[in-house]
Motif scaffolding. Structure first.
Motif, PDB file in Angstrom:
ATOM      1  N   ARG A  61       0.836  -1.200   0.000  1.00 30.65           N
ATOM      2  CA  ARG A  61       0.000   0.000   0.000  1.00 30.65           C
ATOM      3  C   ARG A  61       0.870   1.249   0.000  1.00 30.65           C
ATOM      4  NH1 ARG A  61      -1.850  -1.246   6.089  1.00 30.65           N
ATOM      5  NH2 ARG A  61      -0.402   0.110   7.241  1.00 30.65           N
ATOM      6  N   VAL A  62       0.331   2.307  -0.573  1.00 28.03           N
ATOM      7  CA  VAL A  62       0.988   3.614  -0.555  1.00 28.03           C
ATOM      8  C   VAL A  62       0.710   4.261   0.794  1.00 28.03           C
ATOM      9  CG1 VAL A  62       1.066   5.912  -1.577  1.00 28.03           C
ATOM     10  CG2 VAL A  62       0.824   3.903  -3.047  1.00 28.03           C
ATOM     11  N   GLU A  63       1.766   4.661   1.487  1.00 29.18           N
ATOM     12  CA  GLU A  63       1.612   5.355   2.757  1.00 29.18           C
ATOM     13  C   GLU A  63       1.527   6.868   2.563  1.00 29.18           C
ATOM     14  OE1 GLU A  63       0.978   4.096   5.566  1.00 29.18           O
ATOM     15  OE2 GLU A  63       1.480   1.980   5.298  1.00 29.18           O
ATOM     16  N   VAL A  64       2.346   7.396   1.671  1.00 34.59           N
ATOM     17  CA  VAL A  64       2.304   8.831   1.389  1.00 34.59           C
ATOM     18  C   VAL A  64       2.952   9.072   0.029  1.00 34.59           C
ATOM     19  CG1 VAL A  64       4.496   9.287   2.604  1.00 34.59           C
ATOM     20  CG2 VAL A  64       2.837  11.135   2.295  1.00 34.59           C
ATOM     21  N   GLU A  65       2.345   9.944  -0.752  1.00 35.86           N
ATOM     22  CA  GLU A  65       2.926  10.339  -2.031  1.00 35.86           C
ATOM     23  C   GLU A  65       3.887  11.503  -1.805  1.00 35.86           C
ATOM     24  OE1 GLU A  65      -0.313  11.109  -4.682  1.00 35.86           O
ATOM     25  OE2 GLU A  65      -0.793   8.980  -4.912  1.00 35.86           O
ATOM     26  N   VAL A  66       5.016  11.469  -2.537  1.00 37.21           N
ATOM     27  CA  VAL A  66       6.063  12.479  -2.353  1.00 37.21           C
ATOM     28  C   VAL A  66       6.472  12.984  -3.739  1.00 37.21           C
ATOM     29  CG1 VAL A  66       8.246  13.025  -1.218  1.00 37.21           C
ATOM     30  CG2 VAL A  66       6.847  11.119  -0.364  1.00 37.21           C
ATOM     31  N   PRO A  67       5.784  13.981  -4.270  1.00 34.13           N
ATOM     32  CA  PRO A  67       6.092  14.451  -5.625  1.00 34.13           C
ATOM     33  C   PRO A  67       7.539  14.895  -5.803  1.00 34.13           C
ATOM     34  CG  PRO A  67       3.985  15.340  -4.881  1.00 34.13           C
ATOM     35  CD  PRO A  67       4.624  14.683  -3.693  1.00 34.13           C
ATOM     36  N   GLY A  68       8.158  15.398  -4.720  1.00 33.43           N
ATOM     37  CA  GLY A  68       9.538  15.867  -4.805  1.00 33.43           C
ATOM     38  C   GLY A  68      10.578  14.781  -4.679  1.00 33.43           C
ATOM     39  N   GLN A  69      10.165  13.526  -4.688  1.00 34.17           N
ATOM     40  CA  GLN A  69      11.031  12.333  -4.675  1.00 34.17           C
ATOM     41  C   GLN A  69      11.449  11.964  -3.253  1.00 34.17           C
ATOM     42  OE1 GLN A  69      13.810  11.867  -7.989  1.00 34.17           O
ATOM     43  NE2 GLN A  69      15.363  11.143  -6.557  1.00 34.17           N
ATOM     44  N   PRO A  70      10.946  10.839  -2.749  1.00 26.72           N
ATOM     45  CA  PRO A  70      11.224  10.452  -1.362  1.00 26.72           C
ATOM     46  C   PRO A  70      12.593   9.821  -1.193  1.00 26.72           C
ATOM     47  CG  PRO A  70       9.909   8.765  -2.421  1.00 26.72           C
ATOM     48  CD  PRO A  70      10.063   9.879  -3.426  1.00 26.72           C
ATOM     49  N   SER A  71      13.124   9.970   0.008  1.00 21.03           N
ATOM     50  CA  SER A  71      14.338   9.250   0.383  1.00 21.03           C
ATOM     51  C   SER A  71      14.179   8.824   1.834  1.00 21.03           C
ATOM     52  CB  SER A  71      15.584  10.094   0.140  1.00 21.03           C
ATOM     53  OG  SER A  71      16.766   9.328   0.354  1.00 21.03           O
ATOM     54  N   GLY A  72      15.138   9.186   2.702  1.00 23.28           N
ATOM     55  CA  GLY A  72      15.110   8.702   4.072  1.00 23.28           C
ATOM     56  C   GLY A  72      13.877   9.143   4.844  1.00 23.28           C
ATOM     57  N   PHE A  73      13.477   8.316   5.801  1.00 29.64           N
ATOM     58  CA  PHE A  73      12.310   8.646   6.619  1.00 29.64           C
ATOM     59  C   PHE A  73      12.397   7.911   7.953  1.00 29.64           C
ATOM     60  CE2 PHE A  73      11.206   5.039   3.935  1.00 29.64           C
ATOM     61  CZ  PHE A  73      10.572   4.152   4.788  1.00 29.64           C
ATOM     62  N   GLY A  74      11.553   8.336   8.870  1.00 24.27           N
ATOM     63  CA  GLY A  74      11.486   7.709  10.186  1.00 24.27           C
ATOM     64  C   GLY A  74      10.293   8.254  10.936  1.00 24.27           C
ATOM     65  N   TRP A  75      10.276   8.022  12.238  1.00 26.20           N
ATOM     66  CA  TRP A  75       9.109   8.382  13.034  1.00 26.20           C
ATOM     67  C   TRP A  75       9.532   9.161  14.265  1.00 26.20           C
ATOM     68  CZ3 TRP A  75       9.835   4.080  10.215  1.00 26.20           C
ATOM     69  CH2 TRP A  75       8.840   3.748   9.284  1.00 26.20           C
ATOM     70  N   LEU A  76       8.783  10.217  14.563  1.00 19.90           N
ATOM     71  CA  LEU A  76       8.977  10.962  15.791  1.00 19.90           C
ATOM     72  C   LEU A  76       8.491  10.125  16.974  1.00 19.90           C
ATOM     73  CD1 LEU A  76       7.718  14.449  14.552  1.00 19.90           C
ATOM     74  CD2 LEU A  76      10.090  13.658  14.748  1.00 19.90           C
ATOM     75  N   PRO A  77       8.890  10.461  18.187  1.00 20.81           N
ATOM     76  CA  PRO A  77       8.470   9.657  19.339  1.00 20.81           C
ATOM     77  C   PRO A  77       6.960   9.524  19.487  1.00 20.81           C
ATOM     78  CG  PRO A  77      10.307  11.055  19.944  1.00 20.81           C
ATOM     79  CD  PRO A  77       9.904  11.463  18.561  1.00 20.81           C
ATOM     80  N   ASP A  78       6.194  10.491  18.964  1.00 18.42           N
ATOM     81  CA  ASP A  78       4.736  10.401  19.053  1.00 18.42           C
ATOM     82  C   ASP A  78       4.113   9.634  17.896  1.00 18.42           C
ATOM     83  OD1 ASP A  78       4.882  12.166  16.914  1.00 18.42           O
ATOM     84  OD2 ASP A  78       4.079  13.881  18.009  1.00 18.42           O
ATOM     85  N   GLY A  79       4.959   9.065  17.009  1.00 17.51           N
ATOM     86  CA  GLY A  79       4.475   8.215  15.935  1.00 17.51           C
ATOM     87  C   GLY A  79       4.277   8.893  14.600  1.00 17.51           C
ATOM     88  N   ARG A  80       4.434  10.202  14.516  1.00 19.31           N
ATOM     89  CA  ARG A  80       4.268  10.878  13.229  1.00 19.31           C
ATOM     90  C   ARG A  80       5.450  10.582  12.298  1.00 19.31           C
ATOM     91  NH1 ARG A  80       3.397  16.964  14.765  1.00 19.31           N
ATOM     92  NH2 ARG A  80       4.879  16.319  16.400  1.00 19.31           N
ATOM     93  N   LEU A  81       5.125  10.372  11.032  1.00 18.21           N
ATOM     94  CA  LEU A  81       6.122  10.080  10.005  1.00 18.21           C
ATOM     95  C   LEU A  81       6.793  11.363   9.554  1.00 18.21           C
ATOM     96  CD1 LEU A  81       7.280   7.975   7.868  1.00 18.21           C
ATOM     97  CD2 LEU A  81       5.395   8.730   6.389  1.00 18.21           C
TER      98      LEU A  81
END
Length: 299
Positions: free
Chosen positions: A47-67
């Protein structure tokens, strides 16, 4: 080379990067389909979690769970709110010399971000660059410099060490994360060869013994590293010994341990890293192999 059974988890992608195991699913970016995906361990339920028109690379989560995730060509780090809205987390355009790239988020919600440093896809000469620390409120601070394409990065389980792959530098570097969020002076974590004598990419690549790209730590303190020019992933001990090698049969540009027991090594595979070729095809896959020692640290 270790003889382990390699299986395909996901196929038909353009260029997968930055695999992460999170909440019982494998997450990954696809550069040229411009989205971050997640999938079950067996490859079902993509499934697609989020679309990133500017081209996605690294990611992670803040302590409260936000991407939080990189938008490479926009030179921004974005954040997905609890209601699904995507907002600006930090604009790093004034701090980077090329595309914003891979990123690790630590347990305090600080993002540690590298960038290309130069226009790789247009054939520009290599320029060294650095690492940025982005605090949870979006404040951005340069904390390291003079790195040869800082790429895949991890934070040790105790949160005190940042390890950074230098893809064109024949080395992996480490920094102590100080109490105030600054980094200590760079030190060698592993060295595979000398720094290239030329900054022309075509001349530097043949001098690279191992081009460390995406990576992940295991619970024995070793690092699984994708070799961006060697078509292999290597389990590297601190100091540089290569303990094990897996060759997936194609180019491989990132890897990460995950799965229900932490022993599945997911590998982002594609024929090459050429933007034009990868954008025009759907030949990328995520392949996986079971290894002996489970995941540790972040991501």
């Amino acid at each position: 080379m270790t003889d382990r059974e390699i299986r395909t988890v996901v196929s038909g992608m353009s260029y997968t990067e930055c695999p992460r195991w999170h909440d019982g699913r494998l997450w990954f970016a696809d550069f040229y389909i411009h989205a971050i995906y997640s999938v079950n361990e067996d490859g079902t339920g993509l499934r697609v979690e989020v679309e990133v028109p500017g081209q996605p690379s690294g990611f992670g989560w803040l302590p409260d769970g936000r991407l939080v995730f990189v938008s490479m060509k926009d030179r921004k780090v974005m954040r997905r709110e609890d209601d699904g809205a995507v907002v600006l987390h930090a604009d790093v355009a004034d701090h980077v010399g090329g595309h914003a790239n891979d990123m690790v988020v630590d347990g305090q919600g600080r993002c540690w971000l590298g960038d290309f440093g130069f226009d790789l896809m247009s054939g520009a000469d290599i320029e060294t660059t650095g690492v940025l620390r982005i605090d949870p409120d979006g404040t951005t601070t340069p904390v390291a410099q003079d790195l040869w394409f800082p790429n895949g990065s991890v934070v040790s389980p105790d949160g005190r060490t940042l390890i950074v792959d230098e893809t064109f530098g024949n080395r992996i570097s480490a920094f102590t994360i100080e109490a105030d969020g600054s980094l200590s002076e760079r030190r060698d974590w592993a060295v595979f060869g000398e720094l290239p004598t030329s900054r022309a990419v075509a001349e530097a690549i043949p001098q690279v013994v191992l081009a460390p790209d995406g990576c992940g730590l295991d619970s024995e303190g070793c690092l699984w590293v994708a070799d961006a020019v060697g078509g292999r992933v290597c389990r590297v001990a601190e100091g540089g010994p290569i303990l094990e090698t897996v060759e997936p049969g194609t180019g491989v540009f990132a890897c990460m341990l995950g799965g229900t027991d932490g022993r599945t090594l997911f590998m982002s595979c594609a024929p090459d890293f050429n933007e034009i070729a990868r954008s025009a095809a759907r030949e990328a896959e995520i392949r996986a192999v079971t290894v002996d020692v489970p995941h540790a640290g972040l991501p």
